[in-house]
Design an enzyme around this catalytic site. Structure first.
Site, PDB file in Angstrom:
ATOM      1  N   ARG A 123      -8.054 -39.539  17.153  1.00  0.00           N
ATOM      2  CA  ARG A 123      -7.063 -39.470  16.449  1.00  0.00           C
ATOM      3  C   ARG A 123      -6.808 -38.082  15.662  1.00  0.00           C
ATOM      4  O   ARG A 123      -6.010 -38.271  14.785  1.00  0.00           O
ATOM      5  CB  ARG A 123      -6.894 -40.581  15.596  1.00  0.00           C
ATOM      6  CG  ARG A 123      -6.817 -41.747  16.211  1.00  0.00           C
ATOM      7  CD  ARG A 123      -6.431 -43.184  15.651  1.00  0.00           C
ATOM      8  NE  ARG A 123      -6.716 -44.488  16.533  1.00  0.00           N
ATOM      9  CZ  ARG A 123      -7.816 -45.190  16.227  1.00  0.00           C
ATOM     10  NH1 ARG A 123      -8.857 -44.716  15.594  1.00  0.00           N
ATOM     11  NH2 ARG A 123      -7.820 -46.075  17.066  1.00  0.00           N
ATOM     12  N   LYS A 144       3.176 -27.697  17.636  1.00  0.00           N
ATOM     13  CA  LYS A 144       3.882 -28.306  18.776  1.00  0.00           C
ATOM     14  C   LYS A 144       2.772 -28.141  19.725  1.00  0.00           C
ATOM     15  O   LYS A 144       2.429 -26.974  20.311  1.00  0.00           O
ATOM     16  CB  LYS A 144       4.871 -27.691  19.225  1.00  0.00           C
ATOM     17  CG  LYS A 144       6.356 -28.383  18.373  1.00  0.00           C
ATOM     18  CD  LYS A 144       7.760 -27.780  19.511  1.00  0.00           C
ATOM     19  CE  LYS A 144       8.832 -28.585  18.877  1.00  0.00           C
ATOM     20  NZ  LYS A 144       9.850 -28.331  19.688  1.00  0.00           N
ATOM     21  N   GLU A 186      10.338 -14.089  23.650  1.00  0.00           N
ATOM     22  CA  GLU A 186      10.435 -15.137  22.624  1.00  0.00           C
ATOM     23  C   GLU A 186      10.147 -14.352  21.162  1.00  0.00           C
ATOM     24  O   GLU A 186      11.018 -15.008  20.233  1.00  0.00           O
ATOM     25  CB  GLU A 186       9.022 -16.043  22.506  1.00  0.00           C
ATOM     26  CG  GLU A 186       9.113 -16.980  23.876  1.00  0.00           C
ATOM     27  CD  GLU A 186       9.809 -18.373  23.459  1.00  0.00           C
ATOM     28  OE1 GLU A 186      10.280 -18.603  22.396  1.00  0.00           O
ATOM     29  OE2 GLU A 186       9.788 -19.310  24.244  1.00  0.00           O
ATOM     30  N   LYS A 228      10.118 -18.005  12.554  1.00  0.00           N
ATOM     31  CA  LYS A 228       9.910 -19.226  12.989  1.00  0.00           C
ATOM     32  C   LYS A 228       9.407 -20.017  11.906  1.00  0.00           C
ATOM     33  O   LYS A 228       9.531 -21.408  11.789  1.00  0.00           O
ATOM     34  CB  LYS A 228       8.774 -19.316  14.232  1.00  0.00           C
ATOM     35  CG  LYS A 228       8.678 -20.508  14.719  1.00  0.00           C
ATOM     36  CD  LYS A 228       8.016 -20.729  16.273  1.00  0.00           C
ATOM     37  CE  LYS A 228       7.752 -22.197  16.545  1.00  0.00           C
ATOM     38  NZ  LYS A 228       7.302 -22.443  17.583  1.00  0.00           N
ATOM     39  N   GLU A 238      11.238 -31.481  14.013  1.00  0.00           N
ATOM     40  CA  GLU A 238      12.280 -31.328  14.738  1.00  0.00           C
ATOM     41  C   GLU A 238      13.393 -32.547  14.601  1.00  0.00           C
ATOM     42  O   GLU A 238      13.508 -32.896  15.614  1.00  0.00           O
ATOM     43  CB  GLU A 238      11.942 -30.960  16.161  1.00  0.00           C
ATOM     44  CG  GLU A 238      13.308 -30.538  16.830  1.00  0.00           C
ATOM     45  CD  GLU A 238      12.792 -29.785  18.148  1.00  0.00           C
ATOM     46  OE1 GLU A 238      11.545 -29.268  18.406  1.00  0.00           O
ATOM     47  OE2 GLU A 238      13.726 -29.788  19.018  1.00  0.00           O
ATOM     48  N   ARG A 242      15.173 -27.674  13.400  1.00  0.00           N
ATOM     49  CA  ARG A 242      14.247 -26.860  14.260  1.00  0.00           C
ATOM     50  C   ARG A 242      14.776 -26.698  15.538  1.00  0.00           C
ATOM     51  O   ARG A 242      14.258 -25.691  16.207  1.00  0.00           O
ATOM     52  CB  ARG A 242      12.868 -27.600  14.171  1.00  0.00           C
ATOM     53  CG  ARG A 242      11.747 -26.938  15.022  1.00  0.00           C
ATOM     54  CD  ARG A 242      10.416 -27.702  14.727  1.00  0.00           C
ATOM     55  NE  ARG A 242       9.301 -26.946  15.443  1.00  0.00           N
ATOM     56  CZ  ARG A 242       8.145 -27.165  15.242  1.00  0.00           C
ATOM     57  NH1 ARG A 242       7.537 -27.790  14.347  1.00  0.00           N
ATOM     58  NH2 ARG A 242       7.286 -26.716  15.897  1.00  0.00           N
ATOM     59  N   ASN A 246      15.222 -23.591  20.121  1.00  0.00           N
ATOM     60  CA  ASN A 246      15.093 -23.782  21.454  1.00  0.00           C
ATOM     61  C   ASN A 246      16.322 -22.956  22.084  1.00  0.00           C
ATOM     62  O   ASN A 246      16.819 -23.216  23.440  1.00  0.00           O
ATOM     63  CB  ASN A 246      15.452 -25.152  21.776  1.00  0.00           C
ATOM     64  CG  ASN A 246      14.359 -26.123  21.650  1.00  0.00           C
ATOM     65  OD1 ASN A 246      13.299 -25.750  21.794  1.00  0.00           O
ATOM     66  ND2 ASN A 246      14.752 -27.384  20.939  1.00  0.00           N
ATOM     67  N   HIS A 249      16.289 -22.285  26.032  1.00  0.00           N
ATOM     68  CA  HIS A 249      15.154 -23.331  26.515  1.00  0.00           C
ATOM     69  C   HIS A 249      15.819 -24.296  27.306  1.00  0.00           C
ATOM     70  O   HIS A 249      15.085 -24.986  28.164  1.00  0.00           O
ATOM     71  CB  HIS A 249      14.357 -23.935  25.421  1.00  0.00           C
ATOM     72  CG  HIS A 249      13.256 -22.718  25.070  1.00  0.00           C
ATOM     73  ND1 HIS A 249      13.738 -21.688  24.408  1.00  0.00           N
ATOM     74  CD2 HIS A 249      12.016 -22.876  24.861  1.00  0.00           C
ATOM     75  CE1 HIS A 249      12.440 -21.025  23.967  1.00  0.00           C
ATOM     76  NE2 HIS A 249      11.574 -21.791  24.371  1.00  0.00           N
ATOM     77  N   HIS A 253      13.753 -24.297  30.210  1.00  0.00           N
ATOM     78  CA  HIS A 253      12.675 -25.314  30.724  1.00  0.00           C
ATOM     79  C   HIS A 253      13.156 -25.920  32.206  1.00  0.00           C
ATOM     80  O   HIS A 253      12.269 -26.107  33.090  1.00  0.00           O
ATOM     81  CB  HIS A 253      12.703 -26.267  29.704  1.00  0.00           C
ATOM     82  CG  HIS A 253      11.612 -26.280  28.774  1.00  0.00           C
ATOM     83  ND1 HIS A 253      11.903 -26.990  27.574  1.00  0.00           N
ATOM     84  CD2 HIS A 253      10.798 -25.062  28.687  1.00  0.00           C
ATOM     85  CE1 HIS A 253      10.834 -26.466  27.006  1.00  0.00           C
ATOM     86  NE2 HIS A 253      10.322 -25.411  27.333  1.00  0.00           N
ATOM     87  N   HIS A 266       7.191 -18.225  31.492  1.00  0.00           N
ATOM     88  CA  HIS A 266       8.093 -18.945  30.465  1.00  0.00           C
ATOM     89  C   HIS A 266       8.982 -17.953  30.011  1.00  0.00           C
ATOM     90  O   HIS A 266      10.117 -18.215  29.914  1.00  0.00           O
ATOM     91  CB  HIS A 266       7.090 -19.527  29.609  1.00  0.00           C
ATOM     92  CG  HIS A 266       7.767 -20.229  28.330  1.00  0.00           C
ATOM     93  ND1 HIS A 266       8.261 -21.464  28.654  1.00  0.00           N
ATOM     94  CD2 HIS A 266       8.221 -20.030  27.118  1.00  0.00           C
ATOM     95  CE1 HIS A 266       8.997 -21.836  27.527  1.00  0.00           C
ATOM     96  NE2 HIS A 266       8.931 -20.940  26.656  1.00  0.00           N
TER      97      HIS A 266
END
Lengths: 364, 364
Positions: A123, A144, A186, A228, A238, A242, A246, A249, A253, A266
């Site tokens: 965990r 993330k 990016e 960032k 997010e 936040r 994106n 994206h 994506h 990417h």
């Protein structure tokens, strides 16, 4: 060596950026109390291992750390549930315990995968990132972590902040040229979102960056991470703000999903996505120069701006609807309203998106 | 209907406990703003589905919710990575988005598995628990969710708090007798840890509890949850104090692992583990009555107190060392120092543990 603090309350952590700072790894691990009593799991990929693994292992072992290393195949395909499970098995068999640390030595794939292992094992145990790509400056801020599902990218994951990030610019010199360009995609995204001056600086220093000039890179990575981190500090999980990160994206994506994570890097997909967002912006009534400038600068960095003609528009539309950003039946887009400014919009219609995708096939 | 608030700052949530309160599910979902625009994934197992699924589905659909249900095979084997991945696939294919909710209708296995899906899908979406076993009163407090690995139980997981817990005592009446007893094992564990009066009350009301008397059960579940919630509130992520909830679990988990999650119910393994912890306590110099009383009351609840003779002691020792509680080379035990009091000890030697395991085979 520059130090940037990512401010997240009790989960705050520093990013160290500099040329050759991998040599300081033992000091930095000691400073941040990485446990020597519990084994470290060091995750890297077969390409990065060739250049950097021996050195990192030698330094850590000399420094008194217990290290188990695991080498995964390079590439997005390793961001899978199967690879995740394999690493968990290694962790158990190597006796990792609650005080253990997972170290990611590599690019975004290694960071995301190893980070999700760190987030999930018992965990959640400690995590350290040693990014070896320009692109990974992005994933090294904000916690993330995730793996992909065959039907959707990054759909299985967590928020899990590292103890520290150690960013040695020297490791970037082994990158292939195409990866360098894709990484800068990016970096400039952070400028497009929040900092017109930084965009102008990148425009001016594009050739230095492409040649991996040490000072220029340090400046660019520091500022990319800084923009960032300011945004993430205000919205760690997010809930709203936040989402502006994106930019590019939603389309990007979907392109990656349809191209099955092959063929497009990417950063390349995001570059095309940013041109798409700029086109949508103009379609929504914003000034034309947002589109022309976005395209000009991305092209100057050697990035693709045209949608590969063989990709099917309908397939891309379906992939977008599977995206996490497709929320309660609405598609969310980050729309530039000026160079260095964006807004979150869910006013974009499916027709507009489909129209822009067609236009993106005609870009030159 | 009783309401217990689990106090975790902005992650606080209520547990509603009462006879027949499943009928109020729509009101409670509305009160807690469970989204009607985004699909709900309802996870249950084939045994629970038979008794309760139709009713829950009918109520939710009538109440205006969109629900997709997924029925997993009953039993610990479903707490696997494979089952986790299947549910993620269902979630994607059913169009679950960030505003969606995962609802767990069932016992601890369903709760842990569905909770880990909720924790991981899109890096975390809303979660609701509807426990249908006594044992699940334990897992419904504290947000621990996980799946098993063939080599170790609960090794892959997260902390993910639900929006609410809806505990209808009427659902417990379909439980087999053995499950009822095993569930009471964790209820009395909370007494052994923190509340001698509650232990005395359970001792006095053991037969009422075994007959599922409505008032007695409501009182017992409320107090079991309350004790746990006080401890969890002080240490959400198990940095120290929360570990006391593991009374009986160091041995218990190892027994389950060696018995390959068959043959022994979790509560039964914990019962044997609590007798073992009491024996260790006496071995460490605490008064004999801790052991005799622990054993007497567990036996009164119809719980096993003897280690199954066919289990191999060495295998159990190895399994213990794979446990999350085996930290930096030390084995951690929760040791009762009185009925209703425990301490965390890492002073126990391997020899003492092995000796106690031998003794546990001789209990009568």
């Amino acid at each position: 060596m520059m130090e940037l603090k990512v401010d997240l309350g009790e989960r705050s952590y520093p990013i160290y950026i500099g040329e050759g700072i991998l040599d300081d790894i033992v000091d930095l691990f000691n400073k941040h109390r990485i446990s020597k009593l519990s084994p470290i799991l060091l995750v890297t990929d077969d390409q990065v291992a060739e250049f950097h693994l021996d050195k990192v292992l030698e330094l850590l072992l000399k420094g008194g750390f217990q290290v188990v290393s695991s080498i995964i195949p390079a590439g997005e395909k390793s961001k899978s549930i199967a690879q995740f499970e394999d690493l968990i098995t290694v962790a158990i068999e190597s006796g990792l315990d609650r005080k253990s640390t997972v170290v990611a030595l590599g690019g975004g794939v290694v960071g995301d995968l190893a980070g999700y292992v760190a987030a999930s094992y018992m965990r959640g145990i400690a995590f350290v990132q040693i990014p070896t790509t320009i692109l990974a400056h992005d994933s090294s801020v904000g916690g993330k972590v995730a793996v992909n599902h065959p039907l959707a990218k990054n759909i299985i994951g967590a928020f899990h902040q590292p103890e520290l990030v150690l960013y040695d610019i020297a490791t970037l010199r082994t990158l292939p040229e195409r990866q360098i360009k894709a990484g800068l995609s990016e970096v400039i995204k952070h400028g497009f979102i929040r900092d017109a001056d930084f965009v102008a600086w990148i425009d001016h220093n594009a050739y230095k960056l492409l040649e991996l000039d040490s000072e220029a890179l340090e400046f660019a990575l520091y500022h990319g991470c800084r923009i960032k981190s300011i945004i993430v500090s205000q919205d760690e999980r997010e809930n709203n703000l936040r989402a502006i990160l994106n930019l590019g994206h939603t389309i990007g994506h979907a392109l990656e999903a349809v191209a099955k994570y092959n063929g497009l890097l990417h950063g390349e997909a995001i570059s095309i996505g940013m041109v798409g967002a700029a086109r949508l912006s103009v379609l929504l009534g914003n000034p034309e120069h947002i589109y022309t400038e976005t395209k000009r600068i991305l092209r100057k960095l050697g990035l693709p701006i045209q949608l590969p003609k063989q990709l099917d528009i309908d397939e891309i539309m379906v992939a977008m609807m599977h995206d996490k950003k497709f929320d309660s039946g609405r598609m969310t887009f980050i729309i530039p309203t000026e160079i260095g400014e964006v807004e979150i919009s869910n006013q974009v219609t499916l027709e507009q998106v489909s129209q822009v995708l067609e236009q993106l096939k005609q870009e030159e």
